[in-house]
Scaffold this motif. Structure first.
Motif, short mmCIF file in Angstrom:
data_model
loop_
_atom_site.label_atom_id
_atom_site.label_comp_id
_atom_site.label_asym_id
_atom_site.label_seq_id
_atom_site.Cartn_x
_atom_site.Cartn_y
_atom_site.Cartn_z
N GLU A 119 2.34 1.94 -3.63
CA GLU A 119 1.38 2.55 -4.28
C GLU A 119 1.12 3.92 -4.11
OE1 GLU A 119 -1.79 -0.23 -3.70
OE2 GLU A 119 -0.90 -2.05 -5.10
N ARG A 120 1.17 4.19 -3.02
CA ARG A 120 0.75 5.62 -2.59
C ARG A 120 1.95 6.55 -2.76
NH1 ARG A 120 -2.16 5.15 3.08
NH2 ARG A 120 -1.88 7.40 3.09
N GLU A 161 0.91 -1.24 0.21
CA GLU A 161 0.11 -0.08 0.01
C GLU A 161 0.84 1.16 0.19
OE1 GLU A 161 -3.03 2.62 2.79
OE2 GLU A 161 -2.22 0.46 3.39
N GLN A 176 1.98 9.62 -5.20
CA GLN A 176 1.35 10.87 -5.15
C GLN A 176 1.27 11.51 -3.91
OE1 GLN A 176 -0.10 7.77 -6.44
NE2 GLN A 176 0.50 8.47 -8.39
N GLU A 177 1.61 10.75 -2.82
CA GLU A 177 1.69 11.20 -1.59
C GLU A 177 3.05 11.26 -0.92
OE1 GLU A 177 -1.44 9.66 0.90
OE2 GLU A 177 -1.93 8.40 -0.46
#
Length: 401
Positions: free
Chosen positions: A55-56, A52, A59-60
């Protein structure tokens, strides 16, 4: 993270030494300053958590691996973003690295970039050694921006400004240049090292990207190398993607030092400004001085723009000697100074001096009819002592008359 307090006693002391003491529990308040978090490896609760986070993180801002930042570097990014009025900020190892990564993030072979004639001199070398061989065209425009529109091309993708300019502090009308460049589809990058985000804020004047050498006033103590790139939300993605691809990061220890320096930025700049203006006004009265360069002086060509766009000045003051002054006299003046260190950079607490070779640093403006230029950085010493030192330097170099 597994509970280290429940480590099995059957494990050997050797094994327990590798797994204990990582997250001590304590009761109390919160430290004023953020902790220094040194990390390369970052561990996760389980495979789903790791997946997770990975994957994030595109963008973060996720603490997922040391090269993508730590809580300490994130804290400095936030501080710079607040200072610059930016969406996000990226930290780079040096100011020049920040400039290079910015060019690399937004330009491609076949593109054209307009570079200000007043740019930090290594930018000229970068244009010759990197942009040109990789098929990126470049043109220098006048430091005041007067010929920039005429030099725009259909493939111009970037206008690169530095305001006030390096060495002699030329001012340009950044809002007007930004409006013109945006109308033609080009982004605007500004080197904001002079303004430090405190005295000049390019992003609020229309620029898309603001680059600073945190080495200088943000650090304030001449002991850290670092660059920052702050952007608008629209410009952020290209920079973040390229920095991640190249593994660009900084030491958390250095980030912590810059954070500490920023706490006193306003107070230090106020002192630098007061001291520099005292010295600049004294230089105006010296018969050996032909011109004093400081945008806060009414005699400076860009003074009206400085009044409109800046919130003060800093410790930089340059002055021109009469045309024909022998270089040996200039060297004697510099070498005789006792309170001014001879060295590159500026922005620390100490005063510095160096010769400025404008015929090499400018290609649009003709400096052939000018005398030698000396650049001073006025530090936090008593300005009366600095003036006394400069006066004896003029005497020893036979420049006092």
């Amino acid at each position: 993270m597994k509970d280290e307090h429940s480590l099995s006693r059957k494990w050997s002391t050797q094994t327990r030494l590798s797994h204990t003491g990582k997250a001590p529990a304590y009761i109390g308040g919160t430290a004023v300053n953020p902790s220094i978090v040194r990390a390369s490896t970052v561990v996760f609760e389980n495979t789903a958590h790791q997946r997770e986070m990975r994957e994030r993180r595109g963008q973060e801002r996720i603490f997922s691996y040391g090269a993508r930042g730590t809580p300490t570097t994130f804290a400095l990014e936030d501080a710079v973003s607040e200072l610059e009025g930016a969406y996000r900020t990226r930290l780079l190892p040096t100011g020049l690295a920040a400039i290079g990564m910015t060019l690399l993030s937004y330009l491609r072979p076949g593109d054209h970039v307009l570079l200000t004639d007043s740019a930090y001199q290594p930018v000229r070398h970068m244009a010759q050694q990197f942009l040109q061989p990789y098929g990126i065209e470049y043109t220098f425009f006048a430091a005041d921006g007067s010929d920039a529109e005429a030099k725009m091309r259909p493939n111009t993708r970037m206008l690169y400004a530095e305001c006030p300019g390096s060495l002699v502090y030329e001012m340009c009308d950044l809002p007007a240049l930004a409006a013109m460049a945006h109308e033609r589809g080009a982004i605007v990058v500004a080197d904001n090292t002079w303004g430090s985000g405190y005295q000049y804020r390019p992003l609020l004047l229309g620029a898309d990207v603001s680059v600073m050498a945190a080495t200088k006033y943000l650090s304030g103590h001449s002991d850290v190398m670092m660059g920052t790139v702050a952007t608008t939300e629209a410009a952020w993605g290209a920079l973040a993607e390229r920095c991640d691809a190249f593994g660009m990061t900084v030491s958390p220890d250095d980030a912590w030092l810059v954070l500490r320096g920023m706490r006193t930025l306003a107070a230090r700049l106020q002192m630098h400004e007061q001291h520099a203006l005292t010295v600049a006004k004294w230089l105006l009265e010296q018969p050996a001085v032909r011109t004093v360069f400081c945008p806060a002086l009414p005699s400076h060509p860009g003074h009206e723009l400085w009044l409109r766009d800046c919130q003060g000045t800093n410790g930089l003051v340059s002055f021109e000697l009469p045309e024909g002054t022998p270089q040996a006299n200039v060297d004697r003046f510099i070498d005789s100074l006792r309170l001014f260190g001879l060295g590159a950079s500026w922005g620390g607490y100490e005063s510095l001096v160096t010769g400025a070779h404008l015929t090499q640093a400018r290609s649009v403006t003709d400096w052939s009819g000018h005398g030698p230029v000396v650049r001073l950085h006025i530090g936090l010493e008593n300005p009366a002592d600095l003036i006394e030192d400069l006066a004896q330097g003029f005497e020893q170099a036979a420049l006092a008359k």
